[in-house]
Scaffold this motif. Structure first.
Motif, PDB file in Angstrom:
ATOM      1  N   LEU A   1       0.832  -1.197  -0.076  1.00 56.58           N
ATOM      2  CA  LEU A   1       0.017   0.054   0.012  1.00 56.58           C
ATOM      3  C   LEU A   1       0.839   1.472  -0.022  1.00 56.58           C
ATOM      4  N   ASP A   2       0.569   2.316  -0.695  1.00 51.13           N
ATOM      5  CA  ASP A   2       1.045   3.523  -0.963  1.00 51.13           C
ATOM      6  C   ASP A   2       0.201   4.833  -0.687  1.00 51.13           C
ATOM      7  N   PRO A   3      -0.171   5.181   0.466  1.00 49.44           N
ATOM      8  CA  PRO A   3      -1.083   6.169   0.806  1.00 49.44           C
ATOM      9  C   PRO A   3      -0.929   7.554   0.138  1.00 49.44           C
ATOM     10  N   SER A   4       0.424   7.801  -0.228  1.00 51.71           N
ATOM     11  CA  SER A   4       0.574   8.958  -0.841  1.00 51.71           C
ATOM     12  C   SER A   4       0.551   8.845  -2.350  1.00 51.71           C
ATOM     13  N   ALA A   5       0.306   7.706  -3.173  1.00 51.37           N
ATOM     14  CA  ALA A   5       0.278   7.434  -4.418  1.00 51.37           C
ATOM     15  C   ALA A   5      -1.373   7.977  -4.740  1.00 51.37           C
ATOM     16  N   THR A   6      -1.332   8.543  -6.150  1.00 48.40           N
ATOM     17  CA  THR A   6      -2.622   8.753  -6.721  1.00 48.40           C
ATOM     18  C   THR A   6      -3.231   7.701  -7.685  1.00 48.40           C
ATOM     19  N   GLU A   7      -2.535   6.791  -7.988  1.00 47.03           N
ATOM     20  CA  GLU A   7      -2.968   5.716  -8.741  1.00 47.03           C
ATOM     21  C   GLU A   7      -2.260   4.418  -8.519  1.00 47.03           C
ATOM     22  N   ASP A   8      -2.866   3.290  -8.751  1.00 45.82           N
ATOM     23  CA  ASP A   8      -1.998   1.859  -8.430  1.00 45.82           C
ATOM     24  C   ASP A   8      -1.040   1.836  -9.521  1.00 45.82           C
ATOM     25  N   ARG A   9      -0.044   1.218  -9.442  1.00 46.37           N
ATOM     26  CA  ARG A   9       1.047   0.792 -10.340  1.00 46.37           C
ATOM     27  C   ARG A   9       1.043  -0.815 -10.287  1.00 46.37           C
TER      28      ARG A   9
END
Ligand code: DP6
Length: 329
Positions: free
Chosen positions: A48-56
Motif C-alpha cells: 500500500l502507498d497512501p501517498s500515491a494517486t493511482e495503482d502501479r
C-alpha cells in the motif's frame, strides 16, 4: 499489514469452465474441476502507498500495459470496498503490485488463474482483510474465473453456485495423476478466453448442449474422483475437452484453438492407449495439449510425445498462499 506477498500456481481443468451466466459477478454457466499444478508459479507482492494517486502494476520487472493495469485496479477496487466496509485503516490507499511469473512467456501457462489467485491472497492481506480459503476463492473469481480453483491444492471442484456466496472452489479427493504438458506452439492465443466465451454463448448453436452436458460430466467426474477411478477420470477429461472445442469451433465467425499439431498429439495419445498405456488428452483455449497419466507412466508418455513439441511432466501443487515478503526478493 500494508505489504503482503503470495504465491499461486496455475491449474488445468479436467471438466472445463467455458461460459458465464453473469459477467459482472463472474458466475460460470456450469461448474468445473481441475488440478492445481506444482510448476509455473506466480509470486505477487502488494504494497500500500497512501501517498500515491493511482495503482502501479509491475509485471516481470517492467511496467504492465495500461489494459493490464486497469484490470488490476478494478480488482483492487473490490478489495478496497471490502476493507472500507470493514473500517480498515488505509482502505482507500492505492498500491504497488509487483508480480512475477515462472511460466515461460507464451507457453499458454502464464495464466490469469495463478495471477489473480496470488493477487487475491496478497491484496486481501495487505488491506487487512482476514479471509478464509472459500472467501479468497470467491474473491479470485472476480478477477478471472479459473483463478477460483487455484486457491485449492491438487484437485479442486468449482461449484457453479446460485450467487456470489455459493460460487467457489473446494478440494476433492481423486486418483493420483501426472500431467505431461506438450507445448506445440509457444505463440500467443489469438482470441482471449473471455472473448471466446462471449462469442460461443452468443453464436454457437451447440452452446446449450455444452453447458448441459458439462453439468452432467461434472457429476460423473466427481463420482469417478471419489472412487479413485483413473480410467473414468481420463475418459471424461478427454470427451469434455473435445466437446468444448466442438462448441467453440461452431461459433460465427469460427474460432479454432487446436491446430493440426495439437490434433496429432490427440492421435499419439490414442496410440498410447492401444499399447496399454493409459493417457488422456485435454487442451485449453490454445494449441497446446496437456496429457494426464498415472505417475508411474508419465515418463513413457512424455517420451512418446517428445517429437510433437516441448514436454514437461508436472504434478499436483499447493493452493495460493501467503509467503514471507522477504522471500519474494
Ligand atoms: C479454457 O478463467 O481465463 O482454460 O474468467 O474470462 O478470465 P475469464 O476466463 P479464464 O478461462 C479459462 C478457460 C479454460 C478452461 C478452464 O480453465 O476451465
Amino acid at each position: 499489514m500494508t505489504t503482503a506477498t503470495a504465491r499461486a500456481h496455475p491449474n488445468i481443468a479436467l471438466v472445463k469452465y467455458w461460459g458465464k451466466r453473469d459477467e459482472e459477478l463472474m458466475l460460470p454457466a456450469a461448474g468445473s474441476l481441475s488440478l492445481t499444478l506444482d510448476a509455473y508459479a506466480t509470486t505477487t507482492t502488494v504494497s500500500l502507498d497512501p501517498s500515491a494517486t493511482e495503482d502501479r502494476f509491475v509485471l516481470g520487472g517492467a511496467a504492465a500495459t495500461p489494459g493490464q493495469t486497469v484490470q488490476v485496479t478494478r480488482f483492487l477496487d473490490l478489495v478496497r470496498a471490502r476493507a472500507g466496509s470493514a473500517a480498515r485503516a488505509d482502505s482507500s490507499a492505492h498500491a504497488v503490485v509487483d508480480s512475477r511469473n515462472e511460466a515461460p512467456t507464451g507457453a499458454g501457462l502464464a495464466s490469469s488463474a495463478s495471477g489473480f489467485a496470488a493477487l487475491a491472497v496478497a491484496a486481501a492481506a495487505a488491506y487487512g482483510l482476514d479471509l478464509d480459503r472459500t472467501e479468497l476463492s470467491r474473491l479470485a473469481r472476480r478477477g478471472s474465473g479459473s483463478a477460483t480453483r487455484s486457491l485449492v491444492a491438487g484437485l479442486g471442484i468449482w461449484h457453479a453456485g446460485d450467487d456470489d456466496a455459493s460460487s467457489f472452489a473446494e478440494p476433492i479427493e481423486g486418483p493420483e495423476m501426472s500431467m505431461v504438458i506438450v507445448t506445440v506452439d509457444p505463440g500467443q492465443k489469438k482470441v482471449s478466453s473471455r472473448e471466446g466465451m462471449r462469442r460461443t454463448a452468443a453464436t454457437s448453436p451447440y452452446y446449450s448442449g455444452w453447458v448441459d452436458s458439462t453439468a452432467r460430466s461434472l457429476e460423473e467426474m466427481s463420482a469417478a474422483c471419489r472412487a479413485g477411478d483413473f480410467t473414468r477420470v481420463g475418459e471424461i477429461t478427454e470427451s469434455n475437452a473435445l466437446r468444448m472445442h466442438a462448441a467453440i469451433e461452431a461459433c460465427e465467425p469460427p474460432i479454432r484453438y487446436l491446430r493440426s499439431t495439437s490434433v496429432a498429439v490427440f492421435d499419439a495419445v490414442e496410440q498410447l492407449r492401444t499399447r496399454g498405456i493409459e493417457a488422456y488428452a485435454t487442451a485449453d483455449a490454445g494449441p497446446n495439449v496437456v496429457v494426464i497419466s498415472r505417475p508411474a507412466e508419465a515418463e513413457a508418455v512424455a517420451e512418446h510425445l517428445a517429437d510433437h513439441g516441448d514436454v514437461r511432466i508436472v504434478g499436483a501443487g499447493p493452493g495460493a498462499h501467503l509467503i514471507p515478503t522477504e522471500e519474494s526478493a
